[in-house]
Every structure is written in C-alpha cells, then in structure tokens.
Write a protein that holds these residues in place. Structure first.
Motif, short mmCIF file in Angstrom:
data_model
loop_
_atom_site.label_atom_id
_atom_site.label_comp_id
_atom_site.label_asym_id
_atom_site.label_seq_id
_atom_site.Cartn_x
_atom_site.Cartn_y
_atom_site.Cartn_z
N LEU B 9 -3.61 -15.64 2.78
CA LEU B 9 -2.60 -16.67 2.98
C LEU B 9 -2.22 -17.29 1.64
O LEU B 9 -3.09 -17.69 0.87
CB LEU B 9 -3.13 -17.76 3.91
CG LEU B 9 -2.26 -19.02 4.05
CD1 LEU B 9 -0.97 -18.69 4.78
CD2 LEU B 9 -3.03 -20.11 4.78
N ILE B 10 -0.91 -17.36 1.37
CA ILE B 10 -0.43 -17.97 0.13
C ILE B 10 0.26 -19.28 0.46
O ILE B 10 1.24 -19.29 1.21
CB ILE B 10 0.56 -17.04 -0.60
CG1 ILE B 10 -0.11 -15.70 -0.94
CG2 ILE B 10 1.07 -17.70 -1.87
CD1 ILE B 10 0.86 -14.68 -1.52
N VAL B 11 -0.24 -20.37 -0.07
CA VAL B 11 0.41 -21.66 0.13
C VAL B 11 0.98 -22.09 -1.21
O VAL B 11 0.25 -22.54 -2.10
CB VAL B 11 -0.57 -22.73 0.66
CG1 VAL B 11 0.17 -24.00 1.05
CG2 VAL B 11 -1.36 -22.18 1.83
N GLU B 12 2.27 -21.93 -1.38
CA GLU B 12 2.91 -22.10 -2.69
C GLU B 12 4.38 -22.44 -2.48
O GLU B 12 5.08 -21.75 -1.74
CB GLU B 12 2.76 -20.79 -3.48
CG GLU B 12 3.67 -20.67 -4.68
CD GLU B 12 3.29 -21.62 -5.78
OE1 GLU B 12 4.04 -22.60 -5.98
OE2 GLU B 12 2.24 -21.40 -6.43
N ASP B 13 4.85 -23.50 -3.12
CA ASP B 13 6.23 -23.92 -2.88
C ASP B 13 7.24 -23.19 -3.75
O ASP B 13 8.34 -22.92 -3.32
CB ASP B 13 6.35 -25.44 -3.10
CG ASP B 13 5.92 -25.83 -4.50
OD1 ASP B 13 4.86 -25.33 -4.93
OD2 ASP B 13 6.61 -26.62 -5.16
N GLU B 14 6.86 -22.86 -4.99
CA GLU B 14 7.82 -22.21 -5.88
C GLU B 14 8.03 -20.75 -5.47
O GLU B 14 7.09 -19.95 -5.51
CB GLU B 14 7.33 -22.26 -7.32
CG GLU B 14 7.22 -23.68 -7.86
CD GLU B 14 6.55 -23.71 -9.23
OE1 GLU B 14 7.06 -23.03 -10.14
OE2 GLU B 14 5.53 -24.39 -9.37
N PRO B 15 9.28 -20.40 -5.12
CA PRO B 15 9.56 -19.04 -4.63
C PRO B 15 9.19 -17.96 -5.65
O PRO B 15 8.65 -16.92 -5.31
CB PRO B 15 11.07 -19.05 -4.38
CG PRO B 15 11.42 -20.50 -4.23
CD PRO B 15 10.48 -21.25 -5.11
N GLU B 16 9.49 -18.23 -6.92
CA GLU B 16 9.19 -17.26 -7.97
C GLU B 16 7.74 -16.81 -7.89
O GLU B 16 7.43 -15.63 -7.76
CB GLU B 16 9.45 -17.90 -9.35
CG GLU B 16 10.91 -18.10 -9.69
CD GLU B 16 11.54 -16.82 -10.24
OE1 GLU B 16 10.84 -15.79 -10.26
OE2 GLU B 16 12.73 -16.87 -10.61
N ILE B 17 6.87 -17.80 -7.99
CA ILE B 17 5.45 -17.49 -8.02
C ILE B 17 4.99 -16.91 -6.69
O ILE B 17 4.17 -16.00 -6.65
CB ILE B 17 4.65 -18.76 -8.33
CG1 ILE B 17 5.08 -19.28 -9.70
CG2 ILE B 17 3.16 -18.50 -8.27
CD1 ILE B 17 4.33 -20.48 -10.17
N ARG B 18 5.56 -17.41 -5.60
CA ARG B 18 5.16 -16.92 -4.29
C ARG B 18 5.44 -15.42 -4.17
O ARG B 18 4.59 -14.65 -3.74
CB ARG B 18 5.91 -17.68 -3.20
CG ARG B 18 5.16 -17.71 -1.89
CD ARG B 18 5.76 -18.72 -0.93
NE ARG B 18 7.13 -18.42 -0.60
CZ ARG B 18 8.12 -19.30 -0.70
NH1 ARG B 18 7.87 -20.53 -1.15
NH2 ARG B 18 9.33 -18.98 -0.35
N HIS B 19 6.62 -15.03 -4.61
CA HIS B 19 6.98 -13.63 -4.51
C HIS B 19 6.17 -12.78 -5.46
O HIS B 19 5.79 -11.65 -5.15
CB HIS B 19 8.49 -13.46 -4.76
CG HIS B 19 9.31 -14.14 -3.72
ND1 HIS B 19 10.52 -14.74 -3.98
CD2 HIS B 19 9.09 -14.34 -2.39
CE1 HIS B 19 11.00 -15.27 -2.88
NE2 HIS B 19 10.15 -15.04 -1.90
N ALA B 45 -2.96 -21.21 8.48
CA ALA B 45 -4.38 -20.89 8.31
C ALA B 45 -5.07 -20.78 9.67
O ALA B 45 -5.88 -19.89 9.90
CB ALA B 45 -5.05 -21.96 7.46
N THR B 46 -4.73 -21.70 10.58
CA THR B 46 -5.37 -21.67 11.90
C THR B 46 -4.84 -20.52 12.75
O THR B 46 -5.61 -19.88 13.47
CB THR B 46 -5.13 -22.99 12.65
OG1 THR B 46 -3.72 -23.15 12.84
CG2 THR B 46 -5.68 -24.16 11.87
N THR B 47 -3.55 -20.25 12.66
CA THR B 47 -2.98 -19.23 13.53
C THR B 47 -3.27 -17.82 13.05
O THR B 47 -3.58 -16.94 13.84
CB THR B 47 -1.45 -19.40 13.63
OG1 THR B 47 -0.90 -19.41 12.32
CG2 THR B 47 -1.10 -20.70 14.33
#
Lengths: 231, 231
Positions: B9-19, B45-47
């Motif tokens: 699971l990736i929890v990250e707001d900046e699209p650049e870094i997320r991708h 995380a729960t689902t």
DNA sequence: CCGATTCTTGACGGGTTCCTTATGCGCGGT
DNA sequence: ACCGCGCATAAGGAACCCGTCAAGAATCGG
C-alpha cells in the motif's frame, strides 16, 4: 523502460561544450537532450524524464544549483555537475543540494564517460546487491551491523559504522564534509571536519589493506570523501 | 496468503512520487494499491490488508504519523516511512509510533527496494520458522512459553520471555535499545537502558553456557543487542 | 496477611569510545 | 622560499556505556 539506450539531459549554455558533450555521449550510444538555459533545463527534465542529467553550474539565467534543487524536489535521477576549476565553493553547494558527482572543466572524454557510467550504474545497481560491502580484505554487512577483516570478525564503533553506512549509501560518489558530519554527528557539528579525519583514519586502519595508500576510502580534497569498491 | 506476490500500500499525495513508486514496485513483481490521502490510506489498509505499507509523512489531510498509529492499532504489518530531507524530528516520531524503517526523499529505486525486501523478510520470518529457539545448552519455546537448560525445564519471568521473543523476531540482527524497551516495557521507558543490562544478564545466566563470554546474546555497544544461533 | 517471586532502583568498577589537543607533511599561492 | 590551508597521524583524559551486585518496592498466590 521504453528504450534500452539511456537518455541524458545536458544543461549547458556554452555551445562549444554542449556540442562536445553531445558528440561524446551519442558516440557511446546514449540518447541526448540539450538545454541551453537553466529554466529550459528544469522543464526538459520533467518532460523528457532522462535517466541522468549533466548540469553546468555557470548558467546565465538560473543558478545551476537552483536547477539541481528543482529537479531534486521530485526526482532521484543521478545529476552530474560540471564546474569551472577553482570554484570549490559552488561545487560543494551543488553536492549538498543533491548532485551525485562532478567533473571539473576542462575534462577529458574518458573521465566524463566513466562518471556517467558510474552514476547510471548506481541508480539501478543497489536493487540487486544486498547490503554487504565487499572490499579487498574486508567486508561490512550494513544490515547485520557486522564487519570482517581477512575472514575474522572485527568491531566497528557506532560512529565508524554510521560513517561507512553514509559513504556506502552514495557508493562511488563524493559525499561532502557537511553531509557526512550532519548525518553522523548531527547538524550542530557540521563544521567539525576534524572529526572526519580522525574517524576516516580509523576506518582505513581497520578496513584497508594498506591504510597509507587507501584504495576504497578516497579523500576528495576540499570537498569530502568517496567510498569505492572494485568490480 | 491468497497471492504469492506481496501487496504493498502506498500512501502518498504527490502524484509524481506515487507513480514513481508504483512503477518501481510493480516492476519488481509486487502488487500495488495507491492512496492519495491519509484518510484514504487508513481505509485501504483495512480493506486490502496489504503485506506492507509505505507512508509519506507530509500528507495534506491527516498527519502521516497519525496514519501509522491507526494502522498499528490493529495490524503489525511492516510500515515504511518516506520523509523529506531534514525532518529528523518527525522521522523519530514515526518510528516511535510504530514504523519499521524510513527512507529520505529523494531516494533511489535500489534503496527503496532493499528496504522493502528487508521489511518483508522481517515480517515473514517468525511465521515460517518454528517458534523454538535452539541454543547450545538451552532451548526456548516461544509459543508454549517454556524453556529448558541441559534438558531440564527452567523458568523465565514474563519480562525475560518478552525480551527473548523480541530478540528472536529479529534473529541475527541488532535490535536497538529503544526498540527493545518500547516493545517490552512500553514507550514510557524508552530510555531506561539500565533495565536491559539487568535482564540481559539474567538471560545470559539462564541460557548461556558461559554467561561471561556470551555466544548468543551479543551486545552491540551504544546500539543494542543481538541474538545469534549457530547453523 | 504473609511469603516468595519478580520488578525496580541505586551504586560501583572496568573498559571502551569519543573528543581534545598537538605535531608533521604536502601542496598552492604570494 | 615562506606562509597558510587542508589533511594525516598520534596520544591522553573525559565521558559514556556496560556488566555486576545488592537491596528496597511491588506483585501475586496462598
């Protein structure tokens, strides 16, 4: 990766050098994108997503260091700095801003290509290797916090260990005094370069075959230190 | 496990870094779930019940540390923290909140993957191996809460048990004072390293062949302790 | 309520690690 | 040639960490 040939961005205002760089790099099979100004460079970096950037510090519009900062905000791509001789100061600033290595003008093709290869290799490499440094006569296991010398276990103190870890994180590249000091001793000791000399000697004594002629822990005068492992 | 490929699971707001993260991780064969906000992350995380979570500390809606806390309330999954350079403070808070490791932005692919592998390895260990420690002259059954010395049963106190369990969970690696203290005595005693010395001696007296020259319970000066079992 | 076990707290000696201070060397600039 | 700067090296004392002993609280079962 869409293409096998790595793409390299050149941010350089002087046409002479720019063309020289392009010629040298394309001859080696790299794809090349050129930017003549700093602003153009930051844009091209985002649009072309190169595998590596070469940035001249002496740009007319935007300071090369600023270019590095802007790229570093979103990308970990390797950045190679080109600086005029004698500008130690800006060289260090560039490295602190996130550059990976530098070459000093004037430079030879061989040196440049070597650094480019090294930088590209490091960008991909660490994924395959585990966290064990293999030196000539010694090894350092960063994850397990262990070290050996000629097969036998040896002890590294906490500071020695942090120092190796910090150098290993930037394997083959220069790490500035400031970087090392802040990471190992904290920001308050960012100027106690003397500590580095002492502990670097300890590391050399413990890990180098010949501490007087160090092969792995290289000093970069006026700038910092570099950890090198042979292939 | 339903799937062989671990889910991250990736929890990250900046699209650049997320991708960038998604690309790097999927290329390595991991399944990836993305959350752009903190709240979304706690839900996903729960689902999705991922095998590991990567959490950026600089989230717009919910503090990354809060995300870690909420996950830790119900799951021991490995959590990797991503933080901007220089925010030492929140890094430590994150680790105290239950994160397992951290990487500093900007980071390279290699470094990230190495940490991911390490974290997953730690998580899988205790379940795959049987929960019986076999030392030279003693054994400790972590599940049944039993121990033997030279074949005869011996008693370990609750704290001694938790201490062995904590060391065994990270077999062969150093466990820091802080980690041991928070896991055994709780976060409020994170600095009472004195406890460790006393109980470590008890364990060595009970489990080591020669308590003065411990072979299994090794001390790493200034850092922590390590439990080693020979092959 | 009492006794036994367990946990906490305090104190001390020995060893290591770390920092400080001091000296020599090599290089580049004046 | 002289000086200044950065680096390497050496050595001593201070600070810190660890192991150890011992005795006072707290806990628990009877």
């Amino acid at each position: 990766m869409a293409e096998a040939r790595p793409a390299i961005l050149i941010v350089e205002d002087e046409p002479e050098i720019r063309h020289f760089l392009r010629a040298s790099l394309t001859a080696e099979g790299y794809r090349v994108v050129e930017s003549a100004t700093g602003r153009r460079g930051t844009i091209d970096a985002t649009t072309h997503k190169p595998d590596l950037a070469i940035v001249d510090l002496g740009l007319p519009d935007l300071d090369g260091i600023e270019v590095i900062r802007r790229i570093r905000e979103w990308s970990p791509m390797p950045i190679l700095v080109v600086s005029a001789r004698g500008h130690e100061r800006s060289k260090i600033e560039a490295l602190d801003a996130g550059a990976d290595d530098y070459v000093t003008k004037p430079f030879g093709v061989g040196e440049l290509l070597a650094r480019v290869r090294a930088a590209l290799r490091h960008a991909v490499r660490p994924s395959e290797g585990n966290s064990v440094l293999r030196l000539e006569h010694a090894t350092v296991d960063l994850e397990r916090r262990r070290a050996t010398r000629d097969g036998a276990d040896i002890r590294l103190t906490p500071i020695e260990f942090r120092l190796v870890a910090c150098l290993a994180k930037h394997l083959g590249r220069v790490v500035t005094h400031r970087q090392l000091l802040t990471e190992v001793w904290g920001p308050t000791h960012a100027k106690d370069t003397h500590y580095l000399r002492i502990y670097m000697k300890q590391l050399r004594d413990k890990l180098e075959a010949d501490p007087v002629q160090p092969r792995h822990f290289q000093t970069e005068t006026g700038v910092g230190y570099r950890l090198v492992v042979e292939e």
